[in-house]
Design a protein around this motif. Structure first.
Motif, PDB file in Angstrom:
ATOM      1  N   ILE A  52       0.822  -1.336   0.027  1.00  7.92           N
ATOM      2  CA  ILE A  52       0.097  -0.198   0.080  1.00  7.92           C
ATOM      3  C   ILE A  52       0.772   1.131   0.042  1.00  7.92           C
ATOM      4  O   ILE A  52       0.357   2.268  -0.276  1.00  7.92           O
ATOM      5  CB  ILE A  52      -1.022  -0.017   1.107  1.00  7.92           C
ATOM      6  CG1 ILE A  52      -2.036   0.934   1.062  1.00  7.92           C
ATOM      7  CG2 ILE A  52      -0.167   0.373   2.513  1.00  7.92           C
ATOM      8  CD1 ILE A  52      -3.094   1.027   2.218  1.00  7.92           C
ATOM      9  N   SER A  53       2.192   0.974   0.178  1.00  9.63           N
ATOM     10  CA  SER A  53       3.025   2.188   0.382  1.00  9.63           C
ATOM     11  C   SER A  53       3.216   3.079  -0.767  1.00  9.63           C
ATOM     12  O   SER A  53       3.555   4.124  -1.112  1.00  9.63           O
ATOM     13  CB  SER A  53       4.415   1.911   1.120  1.00  9.63           C
ATOM     14  OG  SER A  53       5.041   0.797   0.399  1.00  9.63           O
ATOM     15  N   THR A  54       3.275   2.152  -2.018  1.00 10.59           N
ATOM     16  CA  THR A  54       3.407   2.585  -3.285  1.00 10.59           C
ATOM     17  C   THR A  54       2.236   3.673  -3.611  1.00 10.59           C
ATOM     18  O   THR A  54       2.731   4.434  -4.310  1.00 10.59           O
ATOM     19  CB  THR A  54       3.442   1.576  -4.473  1.00 10.59           C
ATOM     20  OG1 THR A  54       2.010   0.820  -4.186  1.00 10.59           O
ATOM     21  CG2 THR A  54       4.327   0.440  -4.095  1.00 10.59           C
ATOM     22  N   TYR A  55       1.133   3.326  -3.168  1.00 10.98           N
ATOM     23  CA  TYR A  55      -0.040   4.505  -3.187  1.00 10.98           C
ATOM     24  C   TYR A  55       0.317   5.827  -2.645  1.00 10.98           C
ATOM     25  O   TYR A  55       0.189   6.798  -3.119  1.00 10.98           O
ATOM     26  CB  TYR A  55      -1.220   3.934  -2.775  1.00 10.98           C
ATOM     27  CG  TYR A  55      -2.525   4.892  -2.775  1.00 10.98           C
ATOM     28  CD1 TYR A  55      -3.063   5.161  -4.137  1.00 10.98           C
ATOM     29  CD2 TYR A  55      -2.900   5.626  -1.908  1.00 10.98           C
ATOM     30  CE1 TYR A  55      -4.163   5.979  -4.381  1.00 10.98           C
ATOM     31  CE2 TYR A  55      -3.984   6.505  -2.068  1.00 10.98           C
ATOM     32  CZ  TYR A  55      -4.519   6.674  -3.209  1.00 10.98           C
ATOM     33  OH  TYR A  55      -5.494   7.541  -3.290  1.00 10.98           O
ATOM     34  N   PHE A  56       0.594   5.439  -1.282  1.00  8.00           N
ATOM     35  CA  PHE A  56       1.087   6.864  -0.723  1.00  8.00           C
ATOM     36  C   PHE A  56       2.219   7.634  -0.988  1.00  8.00           C
ATOM     37  O   PHE A  56       2.578   8.788  -0.824  1.00  8.00           O
ATOM     38  CB  PHE A  56       1.064   6.509   0.793  1.00  8.00           C
ATOM     39  CG  PHE A  56      -0.063   6.050   1.345  1.00  8.00           C
ATOM     40  CD1 PHE A  56      -1.428   6.828   1.558  1.00  8.00           C
ATOM     41  CD2 PHE A  56      -0.391   4.952   1.667  1.00  8.00           C
ATOM     42  CE1 PHE A  56      -2.561   6.617   2.028  1.00  8.00           C
ATOM     43  CE2 PHE A  56      -1.535   4.447   2.199  1.00  8.00           C
ATOM     44  CZ  PHE A  56      -2.807   5.386   2.312  1.00  8.00           C
ATOM     45  N   ALA A  98      -2.417  14.532  -2.930  1.00  3.38           N
ATOM     46  CA  ALA A  98      -2.927  15.386  -1.803  1.00  3.38           C
ATOM     47  C   ALA A  98      -2.120  16.552  -1.550  1.00  3.38           C
ATOM     48  O   ALA A  98      -2.322  17.457  -1.013  1.00  3.38           O
ATOM     49  CB  ALA A  98      -2.512  14.637  -0.708  1.00  3.38           C
ATOM     50  N   GLY A  99      -0.897  17.082  -2.533  1.00  4.81           N
ATOM     51  CA  GLY A  99      -0.347  18.096  -2.477  1.00  4.81           C
ATOM     52  C   GLY A  99       0.702  18.377  -1.312  1.00  4.81           C
ATOM     53  O   GLY A  99       0.955  19.540  -1.102  1.00  4.81           O
ATOM     54  N   GLY A 100       1.048  17.414  -0.766  1.00 11.08           N
ATOM     55  CA  GLY A 100       1.943  17.346   0.454  1.00 11.08           C
ATOM     56  C   GLY A 100       3.300  16.726   0.093  1.00 11.08           C
ATOM     57  O   GLY A 100       3.442  15.489  -0.543  1.00 11.08           O
ATOM     58  N   ILE A 156      -0.679  11.937   4.779  1.00 17.40           N
ATOM     59  CA  ILE A 156      -1.368  10.735   5.349  1.00 17.40           C
ATOM     60  C   ILE A 156      -2.411  10.977   6.496  1.00 17.40           C
ATOM     61  O   ILE A 156      -3.471  10.863   6.676  1.00 17.40           O
ATOM     62  CB  ILE A 156      -0.714   9.361   5.811  1.00 17.40           C
ATOM     63  CG1 ILE A 156       0.117   8.758   4.531  1.00 17.40           C
ATOM     64  CG2 ILE A 156      -1.461   8.171   6.669  1.00 17.40           C
ATOM     65  CD1 ILE A 156       1.159   7.756   4.794  1.00 17.40           C
ATOM     66  N   LEU A 157      -1.635  11.955   7.557  1.00 17.56           N
ATOM     67  CA  LEU A 157      -2.346  12.218   8.593  1.00 17.56           C
ATOM     68  C   LEU A 157      -3.657  13.297   8.498  1.00 17.56           C
ATOM     69  O   LEU A 157      -4.620  13.184   8.677  1.00 17.56           O
ATOM     70  CB  LEU A 157      -1.490  12.706   9.850  1.00 17.56           C
ATOM     71  CG  LEU A 157      -0.441  11.790  10.375  1.00 17.56           C
ATOM     72  CD1 LEU A 157       0.479  12.478  11.090  1.00 17.56           C
ATOM     73  CD2 LEU A 157      -1.036  10.693  11.007  1.00 17.56           C
ATOM     74  N   SER A 158      -3.167  14.195   7.441  1.00 19.17           N
ATOM     75  CA  SER A 158      -4.081  15.228   7.126  1.00 19.17           C
ATOM     76  C   SER A 158      -5.214  15.059   6.034  1.00 19.17           C
ATOM     77  O   SER A 158      -6.294  15.631   6.250  1.00 19.17           O
ATOM     78  CB  SER A 158      -3.344  16.717   7.071  1.00 19.17           C
ATOM     79  OG  SER A 158      -2.532  16.377   5.776  1.00 19.17           O
TER      80      SER A 158
END
Length: 804
Positions: free
Chosen positions: A743-747, A754-756, A763-765
């Motif tokens: 799943i890390s490949t998605y994040f 998400a523009g971060g 992930i948190l926000s």
């Protein structure tokens, strides 16, 4: 048209305004706003009649959850227009009636708020094309009707009646939802219109008949068909305006509407024909048979409603045979049963609404509905008596009242269906006209009971709580209008037939409507040789004899004692379910945290450990792991020694310090594994936890150790070892068994998603935004609950709940 979507939500907005105005103490009667809203919607819907009569339909879709094919789609055709007009038109008259019926001491804000919620929900049911949206509104009708039935919540029977109606109708709603899901699996669409078009390809599908049965369960429970009819008599504990609205014109018609709407989907099948016709015709008989034995006027009307709903349901079942015959002259002939069903649906709303209001007037003015205490009211209440006579004789199927016309069409349909060589209707179907005639005879008898035992005979003033008088003129307006409609429809039936019923027939039989005229010329005279006329004469003659000499046949009710009924089965089931639930709950809700932990950990071992064992996932290799340094071994040994030492600690302080050793040891591991942020967090949490433990235990009494040898609880020991072993083995197995992509490949693509630039912050926000939003919603609901409890003001109505 988007106006249709707005029309559905107007009653919901009105409910909010009613609550606010009532809270602020508006000088205007709180019922005026709901009445204006209902009347406005009725006039708005009336404007569609010319276009609907010309064959037009209106559709508007508002996207909601497109990924699951769920959109807020409103669809107005002939069938939905009839129900929408009844919902708003009868609703307007009921609200006007309520303004004079209910006392100012009642919680009127709650009453009209619930009423508006129900009206909006019913409009949503009849105007929704998407099955999931229809289901949402369907259950909203159950919830809002529960609130209305339990309006006089201080009465035990009101609470029980509301509970029964909710349990039965919601259970049927769940069954209907399953049917909708099955239809979606078959056809790939949530649209009722699209299902009608595509369903011929799936009639042999394995889910077709189960979906049919599930949808019918929803319809039967909502429309009080046998054996689910038991909730309707208990629902009569609601105020009379609610009974006149929900249980004569709207809520109970939702099930009828569902059958009519899905007739193009399932009609033409033998299972559908016999289920709808059979359940309907037996409900007709059972409701009329039980109505005659009632001594309470509202209970009598409740069973008569059950009977009339069964009559309408059976006609829809008989008419569905036309779909099997296809495009032929004979098929159009059998559609007349459906025409009669829709016609009687309208007629029933007029005469039964008027009768419920008459019963409310009697109860309001003399203080009782008990037939044994009533009589001779016609002299003192002539207008009420006239309305009662019109409504009762229409229900009995006598001229010159609209019920006569649709009842004659019902008799003709029941006789004609025996000539149908399909579904064995020419054999067992011969019982249909017999049952119809017997049930109509009982209908005639209880109609006479309403008129003669309430308004004629000796006046029993000593048995009444108040002297008999006509009610205020405002309370008479609504039943007078409904009574007038009963007469107008009889003399001008084809206006409704041509402009309202015929377009609805096109909705039920869309394919047949494209090639044939489904309209019927309604006439109140078909000659002396008409079979329906002979059956009517027989009903009148036999009915008069049975009413005049009840002692010769009333003994038959002794064969059906009240304690041998589905009500008894329901009460027994509910009582035993509560007993079993209390017994089971008492076994595991012991009040001891240690027992709860045992249940949780044992469940974890069985489910997680068992799943890994059965799937062979306990497969791991440690040869490829990084070597363990001596410093790491020291930390591990320290953690093990500290954990085991807690079990033998002789003071709380020692146990707390040893527990802290474990926490700080884990923090050291985070440092060794180059996770300083986690190490810092762990250190802070562990420090705060230790301090809180010390502060809390400071106020506890001294720890008294048990003398002698400590007994070892083998169950808890085995569970502890099992949990530790399961966690360890699962952690090792997960490292070497990857069933899905990381799943890390998605994040890792957090900047584009998400523009971060910081993946952790993203992930948190952002990615956890929905989770956080739902958490906030939960807190909001909890806060509203707490605020409501704090602000709750219990008035005189809530000081004591009656047990009787």
């Amino acid at each position: 048209m988007i106006a249709l979507n707005i029309a559905i939500f107007i009653p919901f907005l009105a409910a909010v305004f009613v609550a606010l105005l009532y809270r602020k103490g508006s000088r205007l009667h709180i019922g005026v706003l709901p009445m204006i809203v209902a009347a406005g919607l009725f006039i708005f819907l009336l404007s569609f009649i010319p276009q609907i009569a010309n064959g037009e339909t209106f559709l508007y879709t508002l996207s909601w959850i497109p990924a699951y094919d769920i959109g807020f789609t409103t669809y107005l055709d002939g069938l939905s227009l009839i129900l929408a007009l009844l919902i708003t038109g009868i609703g307007t008259l009921v609200i006007l009636y309520s303004i004079y019926y209910l006392s100012d001491n009642e919680q009127l804000g709650n009453f009209y708020t619930y009423l508006m919620l129900f009206m909006g929900a019913m409009l949503g049911v009849v105007l929704s094309d998407n099955m999931m949206v229809l289901y949402v509104f369907w259950e909203l009708t159950s919830i809002s009707s529960f609130l209305l039935i339990a309006f006089w919540y201080q009465r035990k029977r009101s609470r029980e009646g509301a509970q029964k109606s909710l349990l039965i109708t919601v259970s049927g709603g769940f069954a209907m939802l399953i049917g909708f899901i099955m239809l979606y699996v078959m056809t790939g669409t949530m649209s009722v219109r699209e299902v009608i078009v595509t369903i011929p390809e799936f009639t042999e599908h394995g889910l077709f008949v189960p979906a049919m049965i599930m949808v019918l369960l929803g319809a039967f429970t909502k429309s009080a068909q046998f054996p689910f009819h038991i909730w309707l008599p208990d629902a009569m504990e609601a105020p009379t305006p609610i009974s006149a609205y929900l249980h004569s014109a709207t809520m109970v018609k939702a099930g009828i509407y569902l059958v009519a709407r899905f007739t193009p989907v399932f009609g033409g099948e033998g299972v559908w024909f016999w289920m709808v016709t059979g359940v309907g015709i037996f409900t007709l008989f059972w409701g009329s048979f039980q109505a005659v034995r009632q001594t309470d006027l509202k209970a009598l009307l409740a069973y008569s409603t059950i009977s009339q709903l069964g009559m309408i349901m059976s006609m829809f079942g008989m008419g569905s045979a036309a779909l099997y015959l296809g495009h032929s002259t004979e098929s159009v002939f059998y559609t007349q049963a459906t025409f009669a069903a829709i016609f009687h649906l309208i007629n029933h709303s007029t005469f039964k609404g008027a009768l419920f209001m008459v019963v409310g007037i009697v109860d309001h003015e003399v203080g009782t509905r008990d037939l044994r205490r009533l009589g001779g009211l016609a002299t003192f209440m002539p207008i009420t008596f006239t309305i009662s006579m019109i409504g009762s004789f229409s229900m009995a199927g006598l001229p010159p009242f609209n019920g006569f016309l649709s009842k004659e069409m019902f008799f003709n349909a029941a006789v004609d269906i025996t000539n149908l060589g399909l579904f064995h209707a020419d054999t067992i179907g011969n019982l249909i006209p017999v049952i119809a005639w017997v049930a109509s005879t009982f209908t005639f008898i209880y109609s006479l009971i309403i008129v003669f035992q309430t308004f004629l005979g000796p006046y029993k003033e000593d048995r009444l709580e108040h002297p008999a008088n006509e009610p205020p003129i405002g309370m008479l307006i609504s039943p007078v209008i409904l009574g007038s409609l009963v007469l107008l429809i009889f003399f001008f039936p084809n206006i409704i037939g041509d402009y309202i019923i015929t377009p609805a027939m096109a909705s039920v039989f869309p394919d047949l409507a494209a090639t044939a005229d489904l309209g019927v010329n309604i006439s109140y005279w078909h000659g002396w040789m008409d079979t329906a006329l002979h059956m009517t004469i027989g009903v009148v003659v036999v009915g008069v004899l049975l009413y005049s000499f009840p002692r010769f046949w009333k003994w038959i009710y002794a064969l059906f004692p009240l304690n041998w009924s589905f009500n008894t089965v329901y009460n027994f089931t509910l009582e035993k379910s509560e007993d079993i639930s209390n017994f089971i709950t008492g076994k595991y809700m012991t009040g001891f945290l240690r027992n709860y932990m045992v249940y949780i950990y044992a469940f974890f071992i069985l489910v997680v450990g068992g799943s890994f064992f059965l799937t062979g996932a306990f497969d791991f290799k440690i040869s490829g792991n990084a070597p363990i340094s001596s410093f790491e071994w020291i930390i591990v040994i320290t953690l093990i020694v500290a954990a085991v030492s807690i079990l033998f600690a002789k003071s709380r302080l020692t146990a707390i310090l040893l527990n802290s050793v474990i926490g700080y040891g884990v923090a050291l591991f985070f440092v060794v594994f180059r996770a300083p942020d986690l190490a810092l967090t762990q250190t802070v949490v562990e420090t705060v936890t230790t301090v809180l433990f010390l502060v809390a235990y400071y106020f506890l009494p001294e720890w008294q150790k048990e003398s002698g040898t400590r007994k070892v609880d083998m169950t808890k020991l085995l569970i502890s070892i099992g949990v530790g072993a399961t966690f360890t083995v699962v952690a090792l197995a997960v490292q070497n068994n990857r069933l899905f992509d990381r799943i890390s490949t998605y994040f890792e693509n957090s900047y584009e998603l998400a523009g971060g630039k910081n993946i952790v912050n993203a992930i948190l926000s952002d990615f956890r935004g929905f989770d956080t939003m739902l958490e906030v919603v939960v807190l909001l609901i909890a806060g509203i609950g707490v605020y409501s409890i704090i602000k709750l003001k219990v008035g005189k109505r809530g000081e004591k709940l009656e047990d009787q």
